[in-house]
Scaffold this active site. Sequence first.
Site, PDB file in Angstrom:
ATOM      1  N   ARG A 162       0.864  -1.169   0.000  1.00  0.00           N
ATOM      2  CA  ARG A 162       0.000   0.000   0.000  1.00  0.00           C
ATOM      3  C   ARG A 162       0.907   1.228   0.000  1.00  0.00           C
ATOM      4  NH1 ARG A 162      -2.195  -3.543   3.943  1.00  0.00           N
ATOM      5  NH2 ARG A 162      -4.318  -4.254   3.454  1.00  0.00           N
ATOM      6  N   LYS A 185      -2.547  -2.829   7.894  1.00  0.00           N
ATOM      7  CA  LYS A 185      -3.749  -2.370   8.591  1.00  0.00           C
ATOM      8  C   LYS A 185      -3.970  -3.167   9.872  1.00  0.00           C
ATOM      9  CE  LYS A 185      -6.368  -0.635   4.621  1.00  0.00           C
ATOM     10  NZ  LYS A 185      -7.631  -0.760   3.842  1.00  0.00           N
ATOM     11  N   HIS A 253      -2.838   2.811  -5.874  1.00  0.00           N
ATOM     12  CA  HIS A 253      -3.469   1.576  -5.395  1.00  0.00           C
ATOM     13  C   HIS A 253      -3.657   0.581  -6.534  1.00  0.00           C
ATOM     14  CE1 HIS A 253      -5.284  -0.681  -2.195  1.00  0.00           C
ATOM     15  NE2 HIS A 253      -6.382  -0.899  -2.891  1.00  0.00           N
ATOM     16  N   ARG A 256      -0.717  -1.814  -6.818  1.00  0.00           N
ATOM     17  CA  ARG A 256      -0.818  -2.952  -5.888  1.00  0.00           C
ATOM     18  C   ARG A 256      -1.834  -3.966  -6.410  1.00  0.00           C
ATOM     19  NH1 ARG A 256      -1.305  -4.786  -0.303  1.00  0.00           N
ATOM     20  NH2 ARG A 256      -3.482  -4.960   0.348  1.00  0.00           N
ATOM     21  N   HIS A 279      -4.266  -9.533   3.527  1.00  0.00           N
ATOM     22  CA  HIS A 279      -5.710  -9.623   3.722  1.00  0.00           C
ATOM     23  C   HIS A 279      -6.020 -10.624   4.828  1.00  0.00           C
ATOM     24  CE1 HIS A 279      -6.603  -8.130  -0.625  1.00  0.00           C
ATOM     25  NE2 HIS A 279      -6.422  -7.141   0.211  1.00  0.00           N
ATOM     26  N   TYR A 288     -10.589  -8.611  -4.607  1.00  0.00           N
ATOM     27  CA  TYR A 288      -9.528  -7.679  -4.940  1.00  0.00           C
ATOM     28  C   TYR A 288      -8.872  -7.993  -6.280  1.00  0.00           C
ATOM     29  CZ  TYR A 288      -5.681  -4.497  -3.816  1.00  0.00           C
ATOM     30  OH  TYR A 288      -4.786  -3.463  -3.809  1.00  0.00           O
TER      31      TYR A 288
END
Length: 307
Positions: A162, A185, A253, A256, A279, A288
Amino acid sequence: MTLMLSPAVRDALESWLKHEKALNSATENTLKAYRTDVLGFLSFLNQHFGEQSGLAPLARVGVTDMRAWMAHERGRGVAARSLARSLSAVKSFYRWLSAREGFEPTAVLSTRAPKFHKKLPRPLAEDAARAMIETVELQSQKGWVAARDVAVVTLLYGCGLRISEALGLTGKDAPLPDVLRIVGKGGKERLVPVLNAARDAVGRYTDLCPFDLDSDAPLFRGVRGGALNPRLISGVMESARMQLGLPATATPHAMRHSFATHLLSAGGDLRAIQELLGHSSLSTTQAYTAVDTARLMEVYEKAHPKA
């Protein structure tokens, strides 16, 4: 109907746009969209209040006025995504204006955006991704800045990072090791293999960078030596994609996203790609990578053959 704005409101709008450009590095396209969205809101208020949009009417906008505006926009066919974008611009303007003029903006700031399904960025073709990296290098006349931008974009595409993760690297991460430990994250850690191309790109940048890259300081720097603002990478990629004739979806983004899609297309294991992306669930990775269900099932069945 001609939009009648008082001189004070025109001045406020222009001052806010200058603020966004100077402090938040908003691009010209972004500023144009902000102007359009806020002017649309002001045009509604003109009709709604039946008077010229001055600062006083703006300060007394309430919950019912906001509901009326959103109902009006939906009634003329504005999609939920577009309305959410307009509301975001209006909130940003009001946040700035209320601080300057000293009024209470809660009615505007508390307005909820309509729900919509976020579209994932479209992946670039492999040749387009390579062309993007090559063209990014041409956007700056300063050699170290060009090398910096190439290094960042290469990390997005080559390692699936990211933008926040790439810019979160510090001096102690250089030279890049064979495997990077990334904190993503929710503080979740993952290990990401580093390609030679990414290592070389970062190495070229660190060789040319005029600032001391202390171990605890940001690895990627702005021209004044501070931490690199992600908006600058977005702006560089915007310029490059316009030169290449690529769609507006060619964003940081999307690099990625392209990393994941190209890995899967080449036969990569879905579970491994899930780990590389950070993830928490396989379903997120399935959505995704934006490949068809048949392809996903084929990879899944190869990885988990039935007994």
